[in-house]
Design a protein around this motif. Structure first.
Motif, PDB file in Angstrom:
ATOM      1  N   VAL A  13       0.839  -1.202   0.000  1.00 15.88           N
ATOM      2  CA  VAL A  13       0.000   0.000   0.000  1.00 15.88           C
ATOM      3  C   VAL A  13       0.872   1.249   0.000  1.00 15.88           C
ATOM      4  O   VAL A  13       0.603   2.219  -0.718  1.00 15.88           O
ATOM      5  N   ALA A  14       1.954   1.251   0.781  1.00 14.42           N
ATOM      6  CA  ALA A  14       2.854   2.404   0.823  1.00 14.42           C
ATOM      7  C   ALA A  14       3.534   2.610  -0.527  1.00 14.42           C
ATOM      8  O   ALA A  14       3.662   3.749  -1.002  1.00 14.42           O
ATOM      9  N   THR A  17       0.998   4.010  -2.948  1.00 11.72           N
ATOM     10  CA  THR A  17       0.712   5.402  -2.599  1.00 11.72           C
ATOM     11  C   THR A  17       1.832   6.322  -3.061  1.00 11.72           C
ATOM     12  O   THR A  17       1.580   7.396  -3.623  1.00 11.72           O
ATOM     13  N   VAL A  20       1.724   6.639  -6.943  1.00 17.15           N
ATOM     14  CA  VAL A  20       0.611   7.455  -7.422  1.00 17.15           C
ATOM     15  C   VAL A  20       0.824   8.918  -7.065  1.00 17.15           C
ATOM     16  O   VAL A  20       0.552   9.816  -7.862  1.00 17.15           O
ATOM     17  N   ALA A  21       1.328   9.193  -5.878  1.00 17.19           N
ATOM     18  CA  ALA A  21       1.513  10.572  -5.410  1.00 17.19           C
ATOM     19  C   ALA A  21       2.735  11.231  -6.035  1.00 17.19           C
ATOM     20  O   ALA A  21       2.950  12.422  -5.847  1.00 17.19           O
TER      21      ALA A  21
END
Length: 112
Positions: A13-14, A17, A20-21
């Motif tokens: 998940v990290a 994230t 994407v960020a």
């Protein structure tokens, strides 16, 4: 086993994230150019056939059927040209009729 799966899930998940960020050294994308019609149509004078022929519409996400749109623009341009020719013809006829009426009035005034 449970702790391993939980830690793996947190790491995935990290990573997603951060990707994407924009983290992780990825380049920042340039600003998107708006796909809008840069209005080439004249605002200070009536439209003519050349204006319609030069018009190109922007494409949207789903696009448009270019052949049909071009056909419509061609027809519109032809009809504008026919209209303009008819208006010029009627204006010439009106000018001739007005000149003839003025001539008749002048002749009638000279006869009195």
């Amino acid at each position: 086993m449970f702790w391993f799966l939980l830690i793996a899930l947190v790491v995935v998940v990290a990573a997603v994230t951060l990707a994407v960020a924009g983290g992780g050294g990825a380049e920042v994308l340039p600003e998107a150019v708006p796909d809008r019609l840069a209005w080439p149509l004249p605002g200070a004078r009536p439209l003519g056939r050349a204006d319609v022929e030069a018009l190109r519409l922007p494409m949207a996400l789903r696009g448009y059927r270019m052949a049909e749109t071009d056909d419509v623009l061609d027809r519109l341009g032809a009809e504008l040209a026919e209209r303009d020719a008819r208006i010029a013809e009627l204006e010439a006829a009106l000018a001739g009729a007005q000149a003839a009426a003025m001539r008749r009035e002048k002749e009638e005034g000279e006869q009195e």
